[in-house]
Design a protein around this motif. Sequence first.
Motif, PDB file in Angstrom:
ATOM      1  N   CYS A 122      62.103  18.881  61.917  1.00 19.31           N
ATOM      2  CA  CYS A 122      63.319  19.585  62.315  1.00 19.31           C
ATOM      3  C   CYS A 122      62.949  20.992  62.788  1.00 19.31           C
ATOM      4  O   CYS A 122      62.262  21.723  62.077  1.00 19.31           O
ATOM      5  N   HIS A 123      63.403  21.395  63.967  1.00 22.41           N
ATOM      6  CA  HIS A 123      63.049  22.715  64.485  1.00 22.41           C
ATOM      7  C   HIS A 123      63.829  23.843  63.804  1.00 22.41           C
ATOM      8  O   HIS A 123      63.498  24.998  63.951  1.00 22.41           O
ATOM      9  N   VAL A 124      64.856  23.501  63.014  1.00 20.78           N
ATOM     10  CA  VAL A 124      65.640  24.519  62.314  1.00 20.78           C
ATOM     11  C   VAL A 124      65.050  24.817  60.935  1.00 20.78           C
ATOM     12  O   VAL A 124      64.835  25.964  60.575  1.00 20.78           O
ATOM     13  N   CYS A 170      69.349  17.703  69.987  1.00 23.48           N
ATOM     14  CA  CYS A 170      70.411  18.581  70.458  1.00 23.48           C
ATOM     15  C   CYS A 170      70.633  18.350  71.954  1.00 23.48           C
ATOM     16  O   CYS A 170      69.681  18.239  72.725  1.00 23.48           O
ATOM     17  N   CYS A 190      66.116  17.663  65.458  1.00 21.98           N
ATOM     18  CA  CYS A 190      66.554  18.288  64.204  1.00 21.98           C
ATOM     19  C   CYS A 190      67.085  17.222  63.248  1.00 21.98           C
ATOM     20  O   CYS A 190      67.358  16.088  63.652  1.00 21.98           O
ATOM     21  N   HIS A 218      71.426  19.744  60.252  1.00 19.29           N
ATOM     22  CA  HIS A 218      71.487  20.843  61.204  1.00 19.29           C
ATOM     23  C   HIS A 218      71.991  20.414  62.581  1.00 19.29           C
ATOM     24  O   HIS A 218      71.739  21.088  63.576  1.00 19.29           O
ATOM     25  N   CYS A 273      72.660  21.436  67.838  1.00 22.40           N
ATOM     26  CA  CYS A 273      71.969  21.933  66.642  1.00 22.40           C
ATOM     27  C   CYS A 273      72.583  23.253  66.183  1.00 22.40           C
ATOM     28  O   CYS A 273      73.317  23.915  66.922  1.00 22.40           O
TER      29      CYS A 273
END
Length: 67
Positions: A12-14, A26, A33, A37, A57
């Motif tokens: 997940c990039h968050v 997203c 993600c 999120h 996202c």
Amino acid sequence: MNHNEAPTPWICHVCDTKGTGESLVCSNCFKVCCAKHLKHVTSYNPESGLYQLMPVCLDCAIRETIR
């Protein structure tokens, strides 16, 4: 996916949580993600004249709120 193939891991990039299986993307930034999120927001589609739900996202949702 072939039954003999192992699921491809993703992050997940968050929150940097590692996941396996199907990932979520997203519709604004096209980054992967986790479900925590990603939310669905309504967006007007000028081609069809209809509103549609788009996965967005947390980062992109906050960025839109600040504008």
